[in-house]
Write a protein that holds these residues in place. Structure first.
Motif, PDB file in Angstrom:
ATOM      1  N   PRO A 149       0.740  -1.202  -0.002  1.00  0.00           N
ATOM      2  CA  PRO A 149      -0.065   0.071   0.024  1.00  0.00           C
ATOM      3  C   PRO A 149       0.931   1.181   0.063  1.00  0.00           C
ATOM      4  O   PRO A 149       0.384   2.291  -0.427  1.00  0.00           O
ATOM      5  CB  PRO A 149      -0.910  -0.140   1.277  1.00  0.00           C
ATOM      6  N   LYS A 150       2.249   1.158   0.329  1.00  0.00           N
ATOM      7  CA  LYS A 150       2.925   2.221   0.359  1.00  0.00           C
ATOM      8  C   LYS A 150       3.065   2.785  -1.016  1.00  0.00           C
ATOM      9  O   LYS A 150       3.182   3.980  -1.280  1.00  0.00           O
ATOM     10  CB  LYS A 150       4.314   1.901   0.901  1.00  0.00           C
ATOM     11  N   TRP A 151       2.956   1.804  -2.130  1.00  0.00           N
ATOM     12  CA  TRP A 151       3.241   2.328  -3.549  1.00  0.00           C
ATOM     13  C   TRP A 151       1.995   2.466  -4.150  1.00  0.00           C
ATOM     14  O   TRP A 151       2.093   3.078  -5.141  1.00  0.00           O
ATOM     15  CB  TRP A 151       4.286   1.337  -4.199  1.00  0.00           C
ATOM     16  N   THR A 152       0.937   2.083  -3.764  1.00  0.00           N
ATOM     17  CA  THR A 152      -0.449   2.013  -4.524  1.00  0.00           C
ATOM     18  C   THR A 152      -1.162   3.093  -4.091  1.00  0.00           C
ATOM     19  O   THR A 152      -2.283   3.116  -4.348  1.00  0.00           O
ATOM     20  CB  THR A 152      -1.122   0.575  -4.219  1.00  0.00           C
ATOM     21  N   GLY A 153      -0.620   3.949  -3.092  1.00  0.00           N
ATOM     22  CA  GLY A 153      -1.378   4.913  -2.595  1.00  0.00           C
ATOM     23  C   GLY A 153      -2.707   4.725  -1.567  1.00  0.00           C
ATOM     24  O   GLY A 153      -3.646   5.135  -1.449  1.00  0.00           O
ATOM     25  N   GLY A 154      -2.558   3.508  -1.001  1.00  0.00           N
ATOM     26  CA  GLY A 154      -3.412   2.840  -0.123  1.00  0.00           C
ATOM     27  C   GLY A 154      -4.632   2.224  -0.914  1.00  0.00           C
ATOM     28  O   GLY A 154      -5.277   1.669  -0.003  1.00  0.00           O
ATOM     29  N   ARG A 155      -4.367   2.239  -2.028  1.00  0.00           N
ATOM     30  CA  ARG A 155      -5.443   1.248  -2.911  1.00  0.00           C
ATOM     31  C   ARG A 155      -5.100  -0.077  -2.776  1.00  0.00           C
ATOM     32  O   ARG A 155      -4.091  -0.511  -2.848  1.00  0.00           O
ATOM     33  CB  ARG A 155      -5.415   1.958  -4.331  1.00  0.00           C
ATOM     34  N   GLU A 156      -6.133  -0.760  -2.697  1.00  0.00           N
ATOM     35  CA  GLU A 156      -6.086  -2.211  -2.687  1.00  0.00           C
ATOM     36  C   GLU A 156      -5.844  -2.848  -4.079  1.00  0.00           C
ATOM     37  O   GLU A 156      -6.721  -2.819  -4.837  1.00  0.00           O
ATOM     38  CB  GLU A 156      -7.198  -3.058  -2.020  1.00  0.00           C
ATOM     39  N   ALA A 157      -4.702  -3.275  -4.141  1.00  0.00           N
ATOM     40  CA  ALA A 157      -4.085  -4.101  -5.578  1.00  0.00           C
ATOM     41  C   ALA A 157      -3.902  -5.571  -5.210  1.00  0.00           C
ATOM     42  O   ALA A 157      -3.239  -5.648  -4.048  1.00  0.00           O
ATOM     43  CB  ALA A 157      -3.329  -3.216  -6.363  1.00  0.00           C
ATOM     44  N   THR A 158      -3.831  -6.362  -6.065  1.00  0.00           N
ATOM     45  CA  THR A 158      -3.446  -7.838  -5.742  1.00  0.00           C
ATOM     46  C   THR A 158      -2.676  -8.198  -6.991  1.00  0.00           C
ATOM     47  O   THR A 158      -2.444  -7.903  -8.223  1.00  0.00           O
ATOM     48  CB  THR A 158      -4.448  -8.583  -5.493  1.00  0.00           C
ATOM     49  N   THR A 159      -1.785  -9.327  -6.504  1.00  0.00           N
ATOM     50  CA  THR A 159      -0.921  -9.940  -7.602  1.00  0.00           C
ATOM     51  C   THR A 159      -0.827 -11.468  -7.220  1.00  0.00           C
ATOM     52  O   THR A 159      -1.386 -12.063  -6.115  1.00  0.00           O
ATOM     53  CB  THR A 159       0.442  -9.443  -7.498  1.00  0.00           C
ATOM     54  N   GLN A 160      -0.301 -12.322  -8.115  1.00  0.00           N
ATOM     55  CA  GLN A 160      -0.153 -13.691  -7.557  1.00  0.00           C
ATOM     56  C   GLN A 160       1.278 -13.950  -7.208  1.00  0.00           C
ATOM     57  O   GLN A 160       1.714 -13.486  -6.206  1.00  0.00           O
ATOM     58  CB  GLN A 160      -0.566 -14.514  -8.824  1.00  0.00           C
ATOM     59  N   PHE A 161       1.975 -14.621  -7.728  1.00  0.00           N
ATOM     60  CA  PHE A 161       3.457 -14.876  -7.343  1.00  0.00           C
ATOM     61  C   PHE A 161       4.532 -13.983  -7.871  1.00  0.00           C
ATOM     62  O   PHE A 161       5.604 -14.189  -7.809  1.00  0.00           O
ATOM     63  CB  PHE A 161       3.768 -16.459  -7.916  1.00  0.00           C
ATOM     64  N   ALA A 162       3.938 -12.963  -8.581  1.00  0.00           N
ATOM     65  CA  ALA A 162       4.998 -12.033  -8.880  1.00  0.00           C
ATOM     66  C   ALA A 162       5.510 -11.401  -7.815  1.00  0.00           C
ATOM     67  O   ALA A 162       5.005 -11.607  -6.677  1.00  0.00           O
ATOM     68  CB  ALA A 162       4.522 -10.739  -9.776  1.00  0.00           C
ATOM     69  N   ASP A 163       6.923 -10.793  -8.005  1.00  0.00           N
ATOM     70  CA  ASP A 163       7.620 -10.191  -6.531  1.00  0.00           C
ATOM     71  C   ASP A 163       6.953  -9.472  -5.875  1.00  0.00           C
ATOM     72  O   ASP A 163       6.697  -9.387  -4.739  1.00  0.00           O
ATOM     73  CB  ASP A 163       8.812  -9.691  -7.239  1.00  0.00           C
ATOM     74  N   GLY A 164       6.045  -8.513  -6.567  1.00  0.00           N
ATOM     75  CA  GLY A 164       5.385  -7.381  -5.951  1.00  0.00           C
ATOM     76  C   GLY A 164       4.174  -6.852  -6.261  1.00  0.00           C
ATOM     77  O   GLY A 164       3.441  -6.532  -5.649  1.00  0.00           O
ATOM     78  N   PHE A 165       4.145  -6.897  -7.703  1.00  0.00           N
ATOM     79  CA  PHE A 165       2.969  -5.976  -8.495  1.00  0.00           C
ATOM     80  C   PHE A 165       2.488  -6.945  -9.742  1.00  0.00           C
ATOM     81  O   PHE A 165       3.374  -7.623 -10.406  1.00  0.00           O
ATOM     82  CB  PHE A 165       3.531  -4.611  -8.595  1.00  0.00           C
ATOM     83  N   GLY A 166       1.303  -6.678 -10.095  1.00  0.00           N
ATOM     84  CA  GLY A 166       0.707  -7.492 -10.961  1.00  0.00           C
ATOM     85  C   GLY A 166       1.261  -7.314 -12.410  1.00  0.00           C
ATOM     86  O   GLY A 166       1.096  -8.331 -13.443  1.00  0.00           O
ATOM     87  N   LEU A 167       1.915  -6.040 -12.794  1.00  0.00           N
ATOM     88  CA  LEU A 167       2.368  -5.846 -14.122  1.00  0.00           C
ATOM     89  C   LEU A 167       3.683  -5.134 -13.999  1.00  0.00           C
ATOM     90  O   LEU A 167       3.878  -4.431 -13.205  1.00  0.00           O
ATOM     91  CB  LEU A 167       1.487  -5.078 -14.945  1.00  0.00           C
ATOM     92  N   LEU A 168       4.562  -5.448 -15.040  1.00  0.00           N
ATOM     93  CA  LEU A 168       5.725  -4.731 -15.360  1.00  0.00           C
ATOM     94  C   LEU A 168       5.607  -4.180 -16.736  1.00  0.00           C
ATOM     95  O   LEU A 168       5.470  -4.723 -17.754  1.00  0.00           O
ATOM     96  CB  LEU A 168       6.855  -5.774 -15.341  1.00  0.00           C
ATOM     97  N   VAL A 169       5.929  -2.963 -16.720  1.00  0.00           N
ATOM     98  CA  VAL A 169       5.796  -2.114 -17.757  1.00  0.00           C
ATOM     99  C   VAL A 169       7.305  -1.580 -18.322  1.00  0.00           C
ATOM    100  O   VAL A 169       7.962  -0.907 -17.521  1.00  0.00           O
ATOM    101  CB  VAL A 169       4.955  -0.845 -17.901  1.00  0.00           C
ATOM    102  N   ALA A 170       7.699  -1.684 -19.744  1.00  0.00           N
ATOM    103  CA  ALA A 170       8.768  -1.137 -20.271  1.00  0.00           C
ATOM    104  C   ALA A 170       8.750  -0.772 -21.511  1.00  0.00           C
ATOM    105  O   ALA A 170       7.682  -0.602 -22.095  1.00  0.00           O
ATOM    106  CB  ALA A 170       9.896  -2.342 -20.182  1.00  0.00           C
ATOM    107  N   SER A 171       9.678  -0.190 -22.191  1.00  0.00           N
ATOM    108  CA  SER A 171       9.454   0.561 -23.402  1.00  0.00           C
ATOM    109  C   SER A 171      10.617  -0.085 -24.377  1.00  0.00           C
ATOM    110  O   SER A 171      11.779  -0.319 -23.900  1.00  0.00           O
ATOM    111  CB  SER A 171       9.478   2.003 -23.396  1.00  0.00           C
ATOM    112  N   THR A 172      10.398  -0.086 -25.882  1.00  0.00           N
ATOM    113  CA  THR A 172      11.522  -0.441 -26.585  1.00  0.00           C
ATOM    114  C   THR A 172      12.460   0.647 -26.771  1.00  0.00           C
ATOM    115  O   THR A 172      13.699   0.093 -26.823  1.00  0.00           O
ATOM    116  CB  THR A 172      10.815  -0.541 -28.132  1.00  0.00           C
ATOM    117  N   ALA A 173      12.143   1.788 -26.376  1.00  0.00           N
ATOM    118  CA  ALA A 173      13.223   2.844 -26.317  1.00  0.00           C
ATOM    119  C   ALA A 173      14.184   2.737 -25.297  1.00  0.00           C
ATOM    120  O   ALA A 173      15.393   2.982 -25.363  1.00  0.00           O
ATOM    121  CB  ALA A 173      12.570   4.306 -26.305  1.00  0.00           C
ATOM    122  N   SER A 174      13.710   2.285 -24.198  1.00  0.00           N
ATOM    123  CA  SER A 174      14.583   2.171 -22.942  1.00  0.00           C
ATOM    124  C   SER A 174      15.709   1.036 -23.255  1.00  0.00           C
ATOM    125  O   SER A 174      16.870   1.338 -22.990  1.00  0.00           O
ATOM    126  CB  SER A 174      13.632   1.785 -21.674  1.00  0.00           C
TER     127      SER A 174
END
Length: 297
Positions: A149-174
């Motif tokens: 909740p420190k990073w979700t702003g107190g909103r309740e979000a869930t994940t399965q066995f990922a390290d900590g969050f449900g999605l990881l976003v990256a870019s081709t430019a990076s």
């Protein structure tokens, strides 16, 4: 009907979608994926554990990178060099099993002795003492594993066995910027598999994903909204070649030179962890438009 015009600052497209069925094994590039409250369907639904139920990853067993999953006719099929394929029904589960992923004790299901033997046979010979005998666990969908909740702003979000969050976003430019630096230093370029993202965006400048507000994705059934909430601190896994499972420090050393992030006390980051705000059941597809606004700290 009159044409609609975007009021968002940034427009991008989904260039790649990746699902990692078994935590820390290879990923599957998919043309489309269903969005669920915990991320993409079947992402990190299974996890390899030791005899005490503690998760293991490429950090301890780099040969996990060589285990390649595919989806076929209602099954998860796992292949690895020198091994017969392991077929698991997507809805299969056996006995209850308590497992631990980082600081979270999670109720799960054991996937049985055949799966356990398969992973032990492939990974055990090169494994350190204590990791010779392994089992495969499946996430219990009745469990709600909460993101920080420190990073979700107190909103309740869930994940399965990922390290900590449900999605990881990256870019081709990076990735392109990293590869320019690697090549300039005399190293070979790398591909996106090193960083294990779920959604790869095209049409951005390098690391623009660090500075975006909620991502609005236009799907056939309406809008999906995900929000990037935390820079992804990188462990040594990006140093592991996904083709050979050997490790060299070039990627980490190069990132250390320009990607230390003050938001994480100087940790090296690449990509952004994200949560699902809207769109349960929507289907994300490669090529879909993504719109967002700039957010500057």
């Amino acid at each position: 009907m009159s044409p609609s015009f975007s009021t968002h600052d940034v427009q991008a497209t989904i260039d790649q979608l990746w699902v990692y069925p078994v935590k820390s094994c290879a990923g599957v590039a998919v043309p489309d994926a269903e969005l669920t409250p915990t991320g993409l369907a079947y992402d990190r639904t299974w996890m390899v554990v030791d005899s005490a139920g503690e998760f293991v990853s490429q950090r301890e067993l780099p040969r996990m990178a060589l285990i390649q999953p595919t989806f076929k006719m209602g099954q998860l099929v796992l292949r690895a060099p020198g091994m017969l394929a392991l077929h698991l029904a997507l809805d299969a589960a056996e006995s209850p099993l308590s497992v631990r992923v980082w600081d979270d004790a999670v109720a799960a299901y054991d996937m049985g002795d055949v799966a356990a033997q398969w992973f032990s046979d492939f990974l055990g010979p090169d494994a350190p003492t204590g990791l010779k005998r392994l089992r495969l666990a499946r996430f219990d969908p009745a469990v709600r594993r909460l993101c920080s909740p420190k990073w979700t702003g107190g909103r309740e979000a869930t994940t399965q066995f990922a390290d900590g969050f449900g999605l990881l976003v990256a870019s081709t430019a990076s990735l392109a910027e990293l590869n320019e630096r690697l090549v300039a230093a005399g190293h070979a370029p790398v591909d996106m598999r090193r960083f294990r993202p779920n959604i790869v965006l095209a049409g951005l400048e390098a690391h623009d994903e660090d500075r975006l507000g909620p991502l609005h994705i236009t799907t056939a059934d309406g809008e999906a909204v995900i929000e990037t909430v935390k820079p992804c601190a990188r462990c040594p896994i990006p140093n592991i070649d996904p083709v050979t499972a050997t490790s060299s420090p070039a990627v980490g050393d190069t990132l250390q030179g320009y990607r230390q992030d003050a938001r994480l006390n100087g940790a090296v980051t690449f990509g952004m962890n994200a949560i699902v705000l809207q769109g349960d059941g929507r289907v994300l597809r490669v090529g879909q438009m993504v719109q967002a606004d700039w957010v500057f700290a």
